[in-house]
Scaffold this active site. Structure first.
Site, PDB file in Angstrom:
ATOM      1  N   LYS A 102       7.241 -33.556  62.030  1.00 42.61           N
ATOM      2  CA  LYS A 102       6.638 -32.666  62.722  1.00 42.61           C
ATOM      3  C   LYS A 102       5.215 -33.236  63.096  1.00 42.61           C
ATOM      4  O   LYS A 102       4.663 -33.188  64.347  1.00 42.61           O
ATOM      5  CB  LYS A 102       6.572 -30.997  62.373  1.00 42.61           C
ATOM      6  CG  LYS A 102       7.765 -30.472  62.730  1.00 42.61           C
ATOM      7  CD  LYS A 102       7.976 -29.262  61.858  1.00 42.61           C
ATOM      8  CE  LYS A 102       9.409 -28.814  61.712  1.00 42.61           C
ATOM      9  NZ  LYS A 102       9.640 -27.383  60.933  1.00 42.61           N
ATOM     10  N   GLN A 134       6.863 -22.775  57.645  1.00 42.94           N
ATOM     11  CA  GLN A 134       8.106 -23.849  57.219  1.00 42.94           C
ATOM     12  C   GLN A 134       8.898 -22.762  56.356  1.00 42.94           C
ATOM     13  O   GLN A 134       8.356 -22.315  55.260  1.00 42.94           O
ATOM     14  CB  GLN A 134       7.907 -24.982  56.647  1.00 42.94           C
ATOM     15  CG  GLN A 134       8.898 -25.930  56.420  1.00 42.94           C
ATOM     16  CD  GLN A 134       9.804 -26.550  57.601  1.00 42.94           C
ATOM     17  OE1 GLN A 134       9.142 -26.546  58.801  1.00 42.94           O
ATOM     18  NE2 GLN A 134      10.997 -26.550  57.504  1.00 42.94           N
ATOM     19  N   ASP A 166       8.204 -21.331  66.771  1.00 43.63           N
ATOM     20  CA  ASP A 166       9.514 -21.327  66.099  1.00 43.63           C
ATOM     21  C   ASP A 166      10.395 -20.258  67.007  1.00 43.63           C
ATOM     22  O   ASP A 166      11.645 -20.338  66.675  1.00 43.63           O
ATOM     23  CB  ASP A 166       9.260 -20.975  64.856  1.00 43.63           C
ATOM     24  CG  ASP A 166       9.566 -22.280  63.923  1.00 43.63           C
ATOM     25  OD1 ASP A 166      10.402 -23.334  64.416  1.00 43.63           O
ATOM     26  OD2 ASP A 166       9.190 -22.112  62.558  1.00 43.63           O
TER      27      ASP A 166
HETATM   28  N1  GUN Z   1      13.573 -24.620  58.163  1.00 37.70           N
HETATM   29  C1  GUN Z   1      14.446 -25.192  58.551  1.00 37.70           C
HETATM   30  N2  GUN Z   1      14.714 -25.159  59.916  1.00 37.70           N
HETATM   31  C2  GUN Z   1      13.473 -24.598  60.266  1.00 37.70           C
HETATM   32  C3  GUN Z   1      12.833 -24.494  61.745  1.00 37.70           C
HETATM   33  O1  GUN Z   1      13.336 -24.643  62.721  1.00 37.70           O
HETATM   34  N3  GUN Z   1      11.546 -23.756  61.556  1.00 37.70           N
HETATM   35  C4  GUN Z   1      11.147 -23.587  60.559  1.00 37.70           C
HETATM   36  N4  GUN Z   1       9.842 -22.703  60.437  1.00 37.70           N
HETATM   37  N5  GUN Z   1      11.552 -23.613  59.207  1.00 37.70           N
HETATM   38  C5  GUN Z   1      12.751 -24.281  59.101  1.00 37.70           C
END
Ligand code: GUN
Length: 283
Positions: free
Chosen positions: A53, A97, A120
């Protein structure tokens, strides 16, 4: 016949080109797009995702800040970090996350993020609006998976769509998005009886199970479009939830792992972040 590849690398690059233009337009207005990522603990997979990211933000000229917090972070400290990012006008998107360490209350933390900064799409307001078919921030992975199907011109209306997996992050929002496209949607999960009977009916099959090569060729209808959301590591190599080689002989379209949905997840996170900044400018 070999299936057509739904290439996440190519599609995400196209999306990024469009995003660069939007980021530049915001810069012209004096706005630098800002994303804050909160990473608690040292889960290796999460570290990799967050690193990807950060790299995407760098490519696009988005200011990314990653708050790395120790595994024993308290709920109070996590919530204080979220509230600080909420109050900061230079932060347009906030991402916590997942998974969080087990002692932390994930639902409570996510509910604190301002819905307009929830890039998200995990906030109750956004999931509720998605459920009602209203304008909202859509979770990145299902949004990316749907984008791939639509971009390839795969018809969805009236088609049988089967989603295997019922997670809040992928399975449930994926089912809602397909429903919105007028597909007939079945959601299967670990307690589903005769899973293969369901999957064999699918014109669109989405695998979001988290088990390597779980979907085998005998579970797939001839000519189906197969979307593999899984990211598993087997003997140090990445593979999806779909047994790629044999299934690709039967499907009409298939997403590879790596280079499929994963790339789209990042692109959609960037899209949600830029859109949040654009909305903030208008507000
Ligand atoms: N953990 C696995 N996939 C994701 C996601 O798309 N967003 C977040 N925040 N955590 C994750």
């Amino acid at each position: 016949m070999m299936a057509n590849l739904l290439d996440g690398k190519v599609m995400s690059q196209e999306i990024e080109e469009g995003l660069k233009v939007r980021v530049a337009a915001l810069k012209e207005q004096g706005v630098e797009v800002g994303l804050t990522v909160i990473l608690v603990g040292d889960d290796p997979a999460s570290q990799t995702y967050v690193g990807n990211k950060e790299k995407a933000c760098q490519r696009l000229g988005i200011a990314s800040r990653t708050l790395r917090m120790p595994a024993d972070t308290t709920q109070e400290a996590l919530e204080a970090a979220i509230m600080e990012a909420n109050a900061d006008p230079s932060v347009h998107g906030i991402l916590v996350q997942l998974p969080l360490p087990r002692h932390l209350d994930e639902a409570h933390a996510l509910a604190l993020i301002l819905p307009e900064k929830d890039v998200d799409g995990f906030h109750d307001v956004n999931t509720g609006r998605l459920c009602r078919g209203q304008d909202c921030v859509v979770a990145c992975t299902p949004k990316g998976a749907l984008y791939m199907l639509k971009q390839a011109g795969i018809p969805l209306e009236g088609k049988e769509a089967v989603v295997v997996g019922r997670s809040n992050i992928v399975g449930k929002p994926m089912a809602l998005l397909l429903l919105q496209e007028n597909a007939t949607v079945t959601v299967c999960h670990s307690r589903t009886k005769d899973l293969a009977e369901h999957t064999r009916r699918a014109d669109i099959l989405v695998a979001a199970i988290g088990k390597p090569r779980f979907i085998t060729a005998d579970m797939v209808k001839e000519g189906a479009a197969v979307v593999d959301v899984g990211i598993n590591r087997v003997d140090g190599k990445l593979c999806g939830d779909v047994d790629f080689e044999p299934v690709s002989q039967k499907a009409s379209y298939i997403t590879p792992v790596p280079g499929g949905v994963g790339k789209m997840t990042i692109a959609m996170l960037m899209d949600n972040t830029v859109a949040a900044a654009e909305k903030a400018v208008l507000a």
